[in-house]
Design a protein around this motif. Structure first.
Motif, PDB file in Angstrom:
ATOM      1  N   ALA A   1       0.809  -1.222   0.000  1.00 31.84           N
ATOM      2  CA  ALA A   1       0.000   0.000   0.000  1.00 31.84           C
ATOM      3  C   ALA A   1       0.842   1.271   0.000  1.00 31.84           C
ATOM      4  O   ALA A   1       0.446   2.273  -0.579  1.00 31.84           O
ATOM      5  N   ALA A   2       2.001   1.228   0.648  1.00 27.12           N
ATOM      6  CA  ALA A   2       2.827   2.434   0.757  1.00 27.12           C
ATOM      7  C   ALA A   2       4.285   2.052   0.979  1.00 27.12           C
ATOM      8  O   ALA A   2       4.577   1.034   1.600  1.00 27.12           O
ATOM      9  N   ASP A   3       5.183   2.879   0.485  1.00 24.64           N
ATOM     10  CA  ASP A   3       6.619   2.675   0.667  1.00 24.64           C
ATOM     11  C   ASP A   3       7.044   3.343   1.974  1.00 24.64           C
ATOM     12  O   ASP A   3       7.018   4.572   2.079  1.00 24.64           O
ATOM     13  N   PRO A   4       7.409   2.566   2.978  1.00 25.72           N
ATOM     14  CA  PRO A   4       7.780   3.151   4.275  1.00 25.72           C
ATOM     15  C   PRO A   4       8.952   4.133   4.190  1.00 25.72           C
ATOM     16  O   PRO A   4       9.040   5.057   4.993  1.00 25.72           O
ATOM     17  N   ASP A   5       9.825   3.951   3.195  1.00 18.15           N
ATOM     18  CA  ASP A   5      10.966   4.861   3.050  1.00 18.15           C
ATOM     19  C   ASP A   5      10.555   6.256   2.602  1.00 18.15           C
ATOM     20  O   ASP A   5      11.316   7.206   2.742  1.00 18.15           O
ATOM     21  N   ALA A   6       9.327   6.388   2.082  1.00 13.75           N
ATOM     22  CA  ALA A   6       8.843   7.688   1.614  1.00 13.75           C
ATOM     23  C   ALA A   6       7.987   8.395   2.664  1.00 13.75           C
ATOM     24  O   ALA A   6       7.400   9.433   2.377  1.00 13.75           O
ATOM     25  N   LEU A   7       7.948   7.838   3.869  1.00 12.79           N
ATOM     26  CA  LEU A   7       7.079   8.394   4.910  1.00 12.79           C
ATOM     27  C   LEU A   7       7.866   9.045   6.035  1.00 12.79           C
ATOM     28  O   LEU A   7       8.946   8.595   6.393  1.00 12.79           O
ATOM     29  N   ALA A   8       7.279  10.068   6.598  1.00 13.61           N
ATOM     30  CA  ALA A   8       7.877  10.731   7.750  1.00 13.61           C
ATOM     31  C   ALA A   8       7.653   9.908   9.019  1.00 13.61           C
ATOM     32  O   ALA A   8       8.455   9.955   9.934  1.00 13.61           O
TER      33      ALA A   8
END
Length: 72
Positions: free
Chosen positions: A36-43
């Motif tokens: 669902a989402a790339d953790p490396d792109a999250l704050a």
């Protein structure tokens, strides 16, 4: 109107501060967090796991847990 409301300590946000609404919806609908989402792109990637639905249908009850409905 939602069926349920749950309080969480944070909303996933990108490094630039935007809320991740679509990935959260996908996670709530059963998509694995990694898809669902790339953790490396999250704050704050740690909050993604808070949106994984709990499967209450797997709760098992024993014979003594049944409730009598008809009064017999």
């Amino acid at each position: 109107m939602p069926d349920e409301i749950h309080q969480v300590p944070g909303i996933p946000r990108t490094l630039s501060g935007k809320k991740l609404e679509v990935p959260v919806r996908k996670i709530l609908l059963g998509t694995p967090v990694a898809e669902a989402a790339d953790p490396d792109a999250l704050a704050n990637p740690e909050v993604l796991g808070l949106f994984v639905p709990r499967d209450e249908s797997r709760v098992e009850s024993g014979p003594g847990d049944a409730q009598q409905i008809n009064g017999d």
